[in-house]
Motif scaffolding. Sequence first.
Motif, PDB file in Angstrom:
ATOM      1  N   ALA A 129       0.838  -1.197   0.000  1.00  0.00           N
ATOM      2  CA  ALA A 129       0.000   0.000   0.000  1.00  0.00           C
ATOM      3  C   ALA A 129       0.873   1.248   0.000  1.00  0.00           C
ATOM      4  O   ALA A 129       1.944   1.281   0.604  1.00  0.00           O
ATOM      5  N   ARG A 130       0.411   2.260  -0.705  1.00  0.00           N
ATOM      6  CA  ARG A 130       1.066   3.565  -0.768  1.00  0.00           C
ATOM      7  C   ARG A 130       2.383   3.556  -1.553  1.00  0.00           C
ATOM      8  O   ARG A 130       3.203   4.468  -1.406  1.00  0.00           O
ATOM      9  N   THR A 131       2.604   2.555  -2.382  1.00  0.00           N
ATOM     10  CA  THR A 131       3.784   2.550  -3.238  1.00  0.00           C
ATOM     11  C   THR A 131       3.585   3.549  -4.371  1.00  0.00           C
ATOM     12  O   THR A 131       2.540   3.561  -5.011  1.00  0.00           O
ATOM     13  N   ALA A 157       6.654  10.490   7.918  1.00  0.00           N
ATOM     14  CA  ALA A 157       6.319   9.111   8.242  1.00  0.00           C
ATOM     15  C   ALA A 157       5.420   8.506   7.171  1.00  0.00           C
ATOM     16  O   ALA A 157       5.236   9.065   6.091  1.00  0.00           O
ATOM     17  N   THR A 158       4.848   7.339   7.488  1.00  0.00           N
ATOM     18  CA  THR A 158       4.021   6.635   6.511  1.00  0.00           C
ATOM     19  C   THR A 158       2.792   7.441   6.118  1.00  0.00           C
ATOM     20  O   THR A 158       2.286   7.299   5.008  1.00  0.00           O
ATOM     21  N   THR A 159       2.304   8.293   7.019  1.00  0.00           N
ATOM     22  CA  THR A 159       1.135   9.111   6.681  1.00  0.00           C
ATOM     23  C   THR A 159       1.443  10.073   5.546  1.00  0.00           C
ATOM     24  O   THR A 159       0.578  10.386   4.734  1.00  0.00           O
ATOM     25  N   ALA A 160       2.688  10.554   5.497  1.00  0.00           N
ATOM     26  CA  ALA A 160       3.080  11.458   4.423  1.00  0.00           C
ATOM     27  C   ALA A 160       3.024  10.743   3.080  1.00  0.00           C
ATOM     28  O   ALA A 160       2.562  11.303   2.091  1.00  0.00           O
ATOM     29  N   GLN A 161       3.479   9.493   3.043  1.00  0.00           N
ATOM     30  CA  GLN A 161       3.431   8.757   1.785  1.00  0.00           C
ATOM     31  C   GLN A 161       1.998   8.381   1.434  1.00  0.00           C
ATOM     32  O   GLN A 161       1.654   8.285   0.262  1.00  0.00           O
ATOM     33  N   GLY A 162       1.147   8.205   2.439  1.00  0.00           N
ATOM     34  CA  GLY A 162      -0.267   7.967   2.160  1.00  0.00           C
ATOM     35  C   GLY A 162      -0.895   9.164   1.482  1.00  0.00           C
ATOM     36  O   GLY A 162      -1.660   9.027   0.520  1.00  0.00           O
ATOM     37  N   PRO A 242       6.675   2.617   1.410  1.00  0.00           N
ATOM     38  CA  PRO A 242       6.673   3.190   2.755  1.00  0.00           C
ATOM     39  C   PRO A 242       7.291   2.254   3.791  1.00  0.00           C
ATOM     40  O   PRO A 242       7.495   1.073   3.555  1.00  0.00           O
ATOM     41  N   VAL A 243       7.596   2.810   4.962  1.00  0.00           N
ATOM     42  CA  VAL A 243       7.996   1.994   6.105  1.00  0.00           C
ATOM     43  C   VAL A 243       6.753   1.291   6.625  1.00  0.00           C
ATOM     44  O   VAL A 243       5.716   1.905   6.846  1.00  0.00           O
ATOM     45  N   LEU A 244       6.843  -0.023   6.803  1.00  0.00           N
ATOM     46  CA  LEU A 244       5.701  -0.763   7.345  1.00  0.00           C
ATOM     47  C   LEU A 244       6.043  -1.294   8.731  1.00  0.00           C
ATOM     48  O   LEU A 244       5.346  -1.032   9.687  1.00  0.00           O
ATOM     49  N   ASP A 245       7.092  -2.057   8.847  1.00  0.00           N
ATOM     50  CA  ASP A 245       7.560  -2.520  10.149  1.00  0.00           C
ATOM     51  C   ASP A 245       8.999  -2.971  10.030  1.00  0.00           C
ATOM     52  O   ASP A 245       9.623  -2.833   8.984  1.00  0.00           O
ATOM     53  N   ALA A 246       9.524  -3.517  11.096  1.00  0.00           N
ATOM     54  CA  ALA A 246      10.933  -3.896  11.120  1.00  0.00           C
ATOM     55  C   ALA A 246      11.233  -5.161  10.316  1.00  0.00           C
ATOM     56  O   ALA A 246      12.388  -5.547  10.174  1.00  0.00           O
TER      57      ALA A 246
END
Length: 310
Positions: A129-131, A157-162, A242-246
């Motif tokens: 998502a958000r790619t 953060a991920t919200t910015a890429q959303g 986006p960053v999703l998790d580790a």
Amino acid sequence: MKLFKTRLRALAIALAALTGSSVVANAAPDTAYNTNDLMLFFQNPAGTVGTDQVVGFSLGSTWDVFRRAATPSDSTFGDTINLGNINAALTTAYGADWTSFSSSIFAGAAGQNGNTSGLSSATSNQDYARTVYVTKPRTGAGSVGSSNSSSVTIPGATTAQGSLASNISGSNASIADGVGNPQQQGIANTVIDENNPFFAGNPSTAYGQISGGVMGALNSTTYSLGSISNIVLALDLYRATPVLDASGWQNINGISGVVAREGYYLGTITLSSNGEVNFVAVPEPSTYGLLALAGAVVFLSVRRRKAQQA
């Protein structure tokens, strides 16, 4: 000897793909925009050339055309792909001499794949998502297989890429509301110009997130890149996840060198003076390791053969 020749032939084919020397492949031009397509768009921000119009040209699926061309397991890997001709649309909008307006006509491309509103470990055509897929103008010919533009980094953060993915999706859809490809829209009928603003005559922050924008001006002189000649504009294409998790979800198919929210170079979109649009694909970083391995195999084969003859 036969095995040696087979290995050498395989290496030669791989090297040809890497250096962009493969024959131009014809891809059927898109007839209409679809949600996950990459949109090439032109602006005349000064309003001094032809009509004050935005010209949009859907280039095809972000993943099916562009990411596949950089995937070693795919049949289009490393190809230079012909995406169609946009001369008629540019002539209608900006005049038959559109190639001469190097300081007045700008172009860029953007697209997205996957859900724009939420994060998930699920993928859509191997994109999370958000790619997003966005361009940066190439500063010169450079070398096939290497970018020649400023890097793409998605801030925050991920919200910015959303937000970025949503803005790209909505922006592209505004010019795609019609029949036929390419399309022309007046400034009042599209939000592409709003998402790609200009400041002091130069592209500013695009889609509220990408510093320096995604557009570049037509070149005053032409140049060549690989098998493509008479280029008046070249745009390096980047893919950002986006960053999703580790756990490293952003590393699709185990590709090395992918960093979250940083653009990963897929290849270069070119526009020639006759209106031809092409994509010069670059192999993924993992391919370099495969080529090194193939080279080692050939070297060892040669050394073994010489030892046997001694």
